[in-house]
Write a protein that holds these residues in place. Structure first.
Motif, PDB file in Angstrom:
ATOM      1  N   ALA A   1       0.830  -1.208   0.000  1.00  7.34           N
ATOM      2  CA  ALA A   1       0.000   0.000   0.000  1.00  7.34           C
ATOM      3  C   ALA A   1       0.865   1.259   0.000  1.00  7.34           C
ATOM      4  O   ALA A   1       0.571   2.238  -0.699  1.00  7.34           O
ATOM      5  CB  ALA A   1      -0.933  -0.005   1.206  1.00  7.34           C
ATOM      6  N   LEU A   2       1.934   1.249   0.789  1.00  6.45           N
ATOM      7  CA  LEU A   2       2.830   2.410   0.846  1.00  6.45           C
ATOM      8  C   LEU A   2       3.568   2.607  -0.475  1.00  6.45           C
ATOM      9  O   LEU A   2       3.705   3.738  -0.963  1.00  6.45           O
ATOM     10  CB  LEU A   2       3.834   2.240   1.986  1.00  6.45           C
ATOM     11  CG  LEU A   2       3.272   2.419   3.401  1.00  6.45           C
ATOM     12  CD1 LEU A   2       4.288   1.974   4.447  1.00  6.45           C
ATOM     13  CD2 LEU A   2       2.861   3.871   3.643  1.00  6.45           C
ATOM     14  N   LEU A   3       4.050   1.525  -1.071  1.00  8.23           N
ATOM     15  CA  LEU A   3       4.753   1.630  -2.344  1.00  8.23           C
ATOM     16  C   LEU A   3       3.825   2.150  -3.444  1.00  8.23           C
ATOM     17  O   LEU A   3       4.223   2.986  -4.268  1.00  8.23           O
ATOM     18  CB  LEU A   3       5.334   0.270  -2.744  1.00  8.23           C
ATOM     19  CG  LEU A   3       6.559  -0.198  -1.949  1.00  8.23           C
ATOM     20  CD1 LEU A   3       6.932  -1.624  -2.352  1.00  8.23           C
ATOM     21  CD2 LEU A   3       7.731   0.743  -2.165  1.00  8.23           C
ATOM     22  N   ALA A   4       2.603   1.669  -3.441  1.00 10.77           N
ATOM     23  CA  ALA A   4       1.636   2.132  -4.450  1.00 10.77           C
ATOM     24  C   ALA A   4       1.366   3.620  -4.289  1.00 10.77           C
ATOM     25  O   ALA A   4       1.303   4.375  -5.273  1.00 10.77           O
ATOM     26  CB  ALA A   4       0.336   1.331  -4.331  1.00 10.77           C
ATOM     27  N   GLU A   5       1.212   4.071  -3.044  1.00 11.62           N
ATOM     28  CA  GLU A   5       0.953   5.491  -2.802  1.00 11.62           C
ATOM     29  C   GLU A   5       2.171   6.337  -3.137  1.00 11.62           C
ATOM     30  O   GLU A   5       2.051   7.454  -3.629  1.00 11.62           O
ATOM     31  CB  GLU A   5       0.553   5.693  -1.338  1.00 11.62           C
ATOM     32  CG  GLU A   5       0.131   7.111  -0.988  1.00 11.62           C
ATOM     33  CD  GLU A   5      -1.141   7.546  -1.704  1.00 11.62           C
ATOM     34  OE1 GLU A   5      -1.454   8.758  -1.665  1.00 11.62           O
ATOM     35  OE2 GLU A   5      -1.824   6.694  -2.297  1.00 11.62           O
TER      36      GLU A   5
END
Length: 226
Positions: free
Chosen positions: A71-75
């Motif tokens: 989720a953090l990488l996508a954001e």
């Protein structure tokens, strides 16, 4: 001496303090829950204003850790993080540290792509199998933030003494909404930083880097006369 006292671990405090450093690449080896709990129990001994014990930790392992990472990488790819600004007089510290860390990894200052790839590893927790999110209630103040800092330092030393590496990650606070959603952190808790926890990969050059500290006189004034 009681049997319980004889069975306690004994550590060299000074050696542990000097050994602690920021780990920037971890092995994927799982962290034994017993070791983690020992360090967390020790950290509970940290002092705090009025014994409030204002620290709150949310620890992610396994599938939940993987979901948070993705989720953090996508954001990160959708909206690049905003790095907290430093006042002009303090910027050189960040620049000097960056030069040493990236230099140890063979990434030149002009290598923007290499630096960008290295920065993204922050949101992968540098490969650590455990990540803790450190929080403080929004209604508390500076004295309580100091208490949380003492708690985190005690935790880091407890981990180091047990052969575990760690890295405080202020960068994780750049995406509080993502972290709240993934870990169920209530809105009244302010996300201060993350702590990556695991076994250090000593083959990674940056993990062999030791950053020097200023002499005591740079930070301390002893007033003993008029």
């Amino acid at each position: 001496m009681t049997m319980a006292m004889e069975q306690q671990h004994h550590y060299d405090l000074e050696a542990t303090i000097r050994e602690r450093h920021s780990t920037r690449k971890f092995h994927s080896t799982p962290v034994p829950r017993a070791l983690l709990m020992e360090a967390l129990s020790l950290a509970q001994c940290a002092p705090s204003n009025s014994n409030i014990q204002p620290w709150h930790l949310f620890i992610a392992e396994g599938v939940r850790r993987d979901r948070l990472k993705e989720a953090l990488l996508a954001e990160c790819k959708r909206a690049p993080p905003t790095v907290p600004l430093l006042p002009e007089e303090f910027k050189h510290y960040r620049q000097e540290l960056g030069a040493k860390v990236y230099g140890s990894m063979g990434i030149a200052r002009e290598d923007k792509q290499g630096r960008a790839v290295a920065v993204m590893r922050n949101w992968e927790f540098f490969g650590a199998p455990v990540v803790a999110i450190v929080c403080l209630h929004q209604d508390l103040g500076w004295a309580d933030a100091m208490s949380v800092g003492m708690y985190v330092q005690t935790l880091l030393l407890g981990l180091t003494a047990r052969g575990l590496g760690s890295c405080c990650e202020v960068s994780l606070a750049a995406y509080p909404d993502i972290i709240r959603k993934e870990l169920g952190i209530p809105p009244e808790l302010v996300i201060i930083c993350g702590v990556a926890i695991g076994y250090t990969d000593f083959d990674f050059p940056a993990n062999r880097l030791r950053v020097e500290r200023a002499p005591v006189e740079h930070n301390v004034a002893i007033i003993d006369s008029d």
